[in-house]
Design a protein around this motif. Structure first.
Motif, PDB file in Angstrom:
ATOM      1  N   CYS A   1       0.832  -1.200   0.000  1.00 57.07           N
ATOM      2  CA  CYS A   1       0.000   0.000   0.000  1.00 57.07           C
ATOM      3  C   CYS A   1       0.871   1.256   0.000  1.00 57.07           C
ATOM      4  N   ALA A   2       0.584   2.189  -0.916  1.00 55.10           N
ATOM      5  CA  ALA A   2       1.389   3.404  -1.026  1.00 55.10           C
ATOM      6  C   ALA A   2       1.165   4.349   0.143  1.00 55.10           C
ATOM      7  N   GLN A   3       0.129   4.112   0.904  1.00 56.37           N
ATOM      8  CA  GLN A   3      -0.161   4.985   2.033  1.00 56.37           C
ATOM      9  C   GLN A   3       0.355   4.426   3.356  1.00 56.37           C
ATOM     10  N   CYS A   4      -0.078   3.232   3.717  1.00 58.42           N
ATOM     11  CA  CYS A   4       0.276   2.703   5.040  1.00 58.42           C
ATOM     12  C   CYS A   4       1.350   1.620   4.960  1.00 58.42           C
ATOM     13  N   GLU A   5       1.740   1.243   3.733  1.00 62.14           N
ATOM     14  CA  GLU A   5       2.797   0.252   3.506  1.00 62.14           C
ATOM     15  C   GLU A   5       2.445  -1.146   3.980  1.00 62.14           C
ATOM     16  N   ALA A   6       1.174  -1.390   4.185  1.00 61.69           N
ATOM     17  CA  ALA A   6       0.737  -2.748   4.485  1.00 61.69           C
ATOM     18  C   ALA A   6       0.646  -3.541   3.184  1.00 61.69           C
ATOM     19  N   ALA A   7       0.747  -4.854   3.280  1.00 60.28           N
ATOM     20  CA  ALA A   7       0.602  -5.681   2.088  1.00 60.28           C
ATOM     21  C   ALA A   7      -0.848  -5.657   1.620  1.00 60.28           C
ATOM     22  N   ILE A   8      -1.020  -5.445   0.329  1.00 66.23           N
ATOM     23  CA  ILE A   8      -2.365  -5.463  -0.240  1.00 66.23           C
ATOM     24  C   ILE A   8      -2.735  -6.926  -0.482  1.00 66.23           C
ATOM     25  N   PRO A   9      -3.922  -7.343  -0.029  1.00 62.90           N
ATOM     26  CA  PRO A   9      -4.292  -8.754  -0.203  1.00 62.90           C
ATOM     27  C   PRO A   9      -4.274  -9.177  -1.670  1.00 62.90           C
ATOM     28  N   GLU A  10      -3.729 -10.362  -1.925  1.00 60.47           N
ATOM     29  CA  GLU A  10      -3.635 -10.823  -3.313  1.00 60.47           C
ATOM     30  C   GLU A  10      -4.995 -10.958  -3.973  1.00 60.47           C
ATOM     31  N   ALA A  11      -6.004 -11.278  -3.172  1.00 61.74           N
ATOM     32  CA  ALA A  11      -7.348 -11.393  -3.733  1.00 61.74           C
ATOM     33  C   ALA A  11      -7.770 -10.064  -4.360  1.00 61.74           C
ATOM     34  N   ARG A  12      -7.367  -8.994  -3.703  1.00 61.03           N
ATOM     35  CA  ARG A  12      -7.703  -7.671  -4.234  1.00 61.03           C
ATOM     36  C   ARG A  12      -6.867  -7.352  -5.485  1.00 61.03           C
TER      37      ARG A  12
ATOM     38  N   PHE B   1      -3.457   1.122  -3.220  1.00 57.68           N
ATOM     39  CA  PHE B   1      -3.759   1.208  -1.795  1.00 57.68           C
ATOM     40  C   PHE B   1      -4.493  -0.029  -1.307  1.00 57.68           C
ATOM     41  N   CYS B   2      -4.351  -0.299  -0.039  1.00 56.56           N
ATOM     42  CA  CYS B   2      -5.094  -1.388   0.566  1.00 56.56           C
ATOM     43  C   CYS B   2      -6.551  -0.948   0.727  1.00 56.56           C
ATOM     44  N   THR B   3      -7.418  -1.915   0.983  1.00 64.05           N
ATOM     45  CA  THR B   3      -8.845  -1.589   1.054  1.00 64.05           C
ATOM     46  C   THR B   3      -9.145  -0.605   2.179  1.00 64.05           C
ATOM     47  N   GLN B   4      -8.397  -0.710   3.262  1.00 65.10           N
ATOM     48  CA  GLN B   4      -8.655   0.188   4.393  1.00 65.10           C
ATOM     49  C   GLN B   4      -8.363   1.636   4.018  1.00 65.10           C
ATOM     50  N   CYS B   5      -7.202   1.874   3.399  1.00 63.09           N
ATOM     51  CA  CYS B   5      -6.859   3.244   3.012  1.00 63.09           C
ATOM     52  C   CYS B   5      -7.843   3.767   1.970  1.00 63.09           C
ATOM     53  N   LEU B   6      -8.236   2.899   1.046  1.00 62.12           N
ATOM     54  CA  LEU B   6      -9.178   3.326   0.010  1.00 62.12           C
ATOM     55  C   LEU B   6     -10.495   3.781   0.622  1.00 62.12           C
ATOM     56  N   SER B   7     -10.987   3.020   1.585  1.00 65.12           N
ATOM     57  CA  SER B   7     -12.277   3.402   2.155  1.00 65.12           C
ATOM     58  C   SER B   7     -12.144   4.686   2.961  1.00 65.12           C
ATOM     59  N   GLU B   8     -10.963   4.898   3.548  1.00 63.88           N
ATOM     60  CA  GLU B   8     -10.758   6.168   4.239  1.00 63.88           C
ATOM     61  C   GLU B   8     -10.696   7.338   3.262  1.00 63.88           C
ATOM     62  N   MET B   9     -10.091   7.107   2.105  1.00 62.74           N
ATOM     63  CA  MET B   9     -10.026   8.155   1.094  1.00 62.74           C
ATOM     64  C   MET B   9     -11.408   8.488   0.543  1.00 62.74           C
ATOM     65  N   GLU B  10     -12.236   7.447   0.450  1.00 65.52           N
ATOM     66  CA  GLU B  10     -13.590   7.711  -0.032  1.00 65.52           C
ATOM     67  C   GLU B  10     -14.355   8.581   0.952  1.00 65.52           C
ATOM     68  N   LYS B  11     -14.073   8.357   2.213  1.00 65.46           N
ATOM     69  CA  LYS B  11     -14.721   9.176   3.236  1.00 65.46           C
ATOM     70  C   LYS B  11     -14.166  10.602   3.214  1.00 65.46           C
ATOM     71  N   ASN B  12     -12.873  10.687   2.917  1.00 62.49           N
ATOM     72  CA  ASN B  12     -12.179  11.971   2.983  1.00 62.49           C
ATOM     73  C   ASN B  12     -11.330  12.159   1.716  1.00 62.49           C
ATOM     74  N   PRO B  13     -11.992  12.585   0.629  1.00 67.40           N
ATOM     75  CA  PRO B  13     -11.329  12.618  -0.687  1.00 67.40           C
ATOM     76  C   PRO B  13     -10.034  13.423  -0.719  1.00 67.40           C
ATOM     77  N   LYS B  14      -9.857  14.377   0.162  1.00 68.52           N
ATOM     78  CA  LYS B  14      -8.639  15.190   0.148  1.00 68.52           C
ATOM     79  C   LYS B  14      -7.393  14.376   0.443  1.00 68.52           C
ATOM     80  N   ALA B  15      -7.551  13.328   1.202  1.00 69.16           N
ATOM     81  CA  ALA B  15      -6.421  12.477   1.550  1.00 69.16           C
ATOM     82  C   ALA B  15      -5.833  11.797   0.315  1.00 69.16           C
ATOM     83  N   ALA B  16      -6.611  11.700  -0.748  1.00 68.78           N
ATOM     84  CA  ALA B  16      -6.153  11.027  -1.964  1.00 68.78           C
ATOM     85  C   ALA B  16      -5.051  11.798  -2.662  1.00 68.78           C
ATOM     86  N   SER B  17      -4.793  13.019  -2.235  1.00 72.27           N
ATOM     87  CA  SER B  17      -3.760  13.816  -2.877  1.00 72.27           C
ATOM     88  C   SER B  17      -2.360  13.256  -2.650  1.00 72.27           C
TER      89      SER B  17
END
Ligand SMILES: [Zn+2]
Length: 130
Positions: free
Chosen positions: A84-95, A104-120
């Motif tokens: 993951c480019a944000q938290c450096e956790a391994a992105i699940p292979e299924a994803r 990004f991992c699913t967790q960071c993505l869902s946070e970005m969806e909540k707060n689009p500015k973080a996607a910068s």
């Protein structure tokens, strides 16, 4: 992730890439033929022009996707794919199997969806890592 898996993802990414570029390559060839005299070769110095051309040819969404695909291929080359480019956790292979060019991992993505500015984070300076 082992090399064999990375190679599988790479060929998946490359086929997405050639799909995206398919139509552009055709029109580029057309330009090349008509301007054969001036265009020596498409090398590094022309890369930015080439990118701008592509940007015009592709829709915004496809352009973003192409950039992500390129970045993922680069990461494979560096052995950093699937992180993951944000938290450096391994992105699940299924994803990765569903979206091999995800950054990004699913967790960071869902946070970005909540707060689009973080996607910068996408715009961070690539020179930083020297
Ligand atoms: Zn993350």
């Amino acid at each position: 992730m082992n090399k064999k898996k990375m190679n599988q993802f790479r060929s998946q990414l490359e086929s997405i890439r050639s799909e995206l570029l398919g139509d552009v390559e055709k029109s580029k060839q057309h330009v090349k033929e008509s301007e054969a005299g001036q265009m020596a070769d498409i090398s590094d110095h022309a890369a930015s022009t080439y990118s701008r051309q592509l940007e015009g040819e592709l829709g915004e969404q496809e352009w973003q996707k192409l950039k992500q695909v390129d970045m993922a291929i680069e990461k494979i080359a560096e052995g950093e794919y699937g992180v993951c480019a944000q938290c450096e956790a391994a992105i699940p292979e299924a994803r990765l199997k569903v979206v091999p060019y995800t950054e990004f991992c699913t967790q960071c993505l869902s946070e970005m969806e909540k707060n689009p500015k973080a996607a910068s984070i996408n715009d961070q300076d690539p020179l930083e890592e020297d």
